[in-house]
Enzyme design. Structure first.
Site, short mmCIF file in Angstrom:
data_model
loop_
_atom_site.label_atom_id
_atom_site.label_comp_id
_atom_site.label_asym_id
_atom_site.label_seq_id
_atom_site.Cartn_x
_atom_site.Cartn_y
_atom_site.Cartn_z
N LEU A 179 11.00 1.40 7.11
CA LEU A 179 10.42 1.85 5.86
C LEU A 179 11.23 3.05 5.34
CD1 LEU A 179 7.79 1.46 4.07
CD2 LEU A 179 7.01 3.55 5.18
N GLU A 200 11.91 2.79 14.39
CA GLU A 200 11.05 3.88 13.89
C GLU A 200 9.76 3.85 14.69
OE1 GLU A 200 9.89 3.18 9.76
OE2 GLU A 200 9.91 1.02 10.09
N LYS A 253 6.36 -1.78 1.96
CA LYS A 253 5.17 -1.19 2.61
C LYS A 253 4.02 -2.20 2.47
CE LYS A 253 3.17 3.38 3.36
NZ LYS A 253 3.32 3.38 4.81
N TYR A 305 0.82 -1.21 0.00
CA TYR A 305 0.00 0.00 0.00
C TYR A 305 0.86 1.26 0.00
CZ TYR A 305 0.85 0.96 5.01
OH TYR A 305 1.43 1.26 6.22
#
Ligand code: PDD
Length: 276
Positions: A201, A177, A144, A32
């Site tokens: 990411l 993250e 992702k 996505y």
């Protein structure tokens, strides 16, 4: 007779709509993107489409033309007439009866929503509290992917603690993250963030933050930090498409500096506006 049950409704299996056989639902087998627009213009479209291409290739979905997706995004965005929009889309591998392997002729499913983005002015001005959570994710966080269970559990934990983001910590004690954001610290006047590896990411906003730092002369280093270093940092912030830069004022119940958004963070927020 083969049957399916959807909540309390029993139907013949053959009558199941393809949406119920979507591999995205069974396996999180899809990828996505989330984009946003500022005042009627989509931000960083090319970067998002490139990352989407990378995600598709990484999981072997080869039959999608990313230029078609780009056209769908532009057309639908225009139709929506929303000036500050959140654009979400995903592609799953397709629909078929549940089996870990997929049939050769499976056709990917595309889904998109364009919705009004909530105003983030207040959190940007006041800053947020964050809490930490173990990074339970797999080894390809550069994709992702729709597999977000570890992120969901982390974020829910933060919400339960009255926080606005969960900061993920790996087994070695380093911050990777946020559950849906990239993470930054200012330590002795330098910007620090996790290096780009398959453990995080490749955040589009992260790239613009580093560009902003360079523009305003803030030195930066792509080097992971520990939770202890974060607690004693001069400033902390997260970055994500939907809100760009958001200051962190509390980290696991420890106030960061004087408990107010930092000065360098404010300068980065100002510089970021040049790009949007
Ligand atoms: N999340 N890290 C993770 C794990 C993310 O899920 C996101 C974005 C980011 C920031 O990436 P970007 O700057 O490209 O938005 C970092 C999106 C918004 C989401 O899942 O809703």
């Amino acid at each position: 007779m083969q049957i399916a049950m959807i909540n309390d409704r029993v139907i013949p299996y053959e009558q199941l709509e393809p949406a119920y056989l979507d591999r995205g639902l069974y396996f999180g087998d899809g990828v996505y993107e989330v984009l946003r627009s500022y005042n009627g213009k989509i931000f960083a479209l090319d970067e998002h489409m490139n990352r989407f291409s990378h995600s598709l290739a990484a999981i072997g979905i080869e039959t999608v033309d990313v230029n078609d997706i780009r056209d769908h995004v532009l057309d639908a965005f225009k139709k929506s007439e929303i000036r500050n929009a959140r654009i979400y889309f995903h592609i799953t591998r397709g629909s078929s009866s549940r089996s870990h392997s997929w049939p050769d002729d499976i056709k990917p499913n595309f889904f998109m929503t364009i919705t009004q983005l909530e105003d983030s002015g207040k959190v940007k001005a006041n800053g947020i509290a964050v809490s930490t959570y173990p990074d339970l994710r797999w080894k390809r966080c550069d994709i992702k992917s729709l597999n977000l269970l570890a992120n969901v559990l982390a974020y829910q934990d933060a919400k339960k603690k009255g926080c606005d983001e969960s900061i993920l910590v790996n087994d070695a004690g380093f911050i990777t993250e946020g559950s849906s954001s990239s993470f930054f610290a200012i330590i002795n006047g330098s910007l620090r963030t996790t290096p780009l590896t398959s453990n995080i990411l490749p955040s589009i906003t992260r790239g613009y933050v580093l560009k902003a730092a360079q523009s305003i002369g803030v030195p930066f280093e792509e080097k992971s930090i520990t939770t202890e270093q974060a607690k004693s940092a001069d400033e902390l912030f997260i970055a994500v498409t939907t809100k760009d830069i958001v200051p962190i004022v509390k980290f696991d119940d420890v106030s960061i500096s004087d408990g107010r958004p930092g000065k360098i963070t404010a300068r980065l927020i100002e510089q970021f506006k040049q790009y949007t």
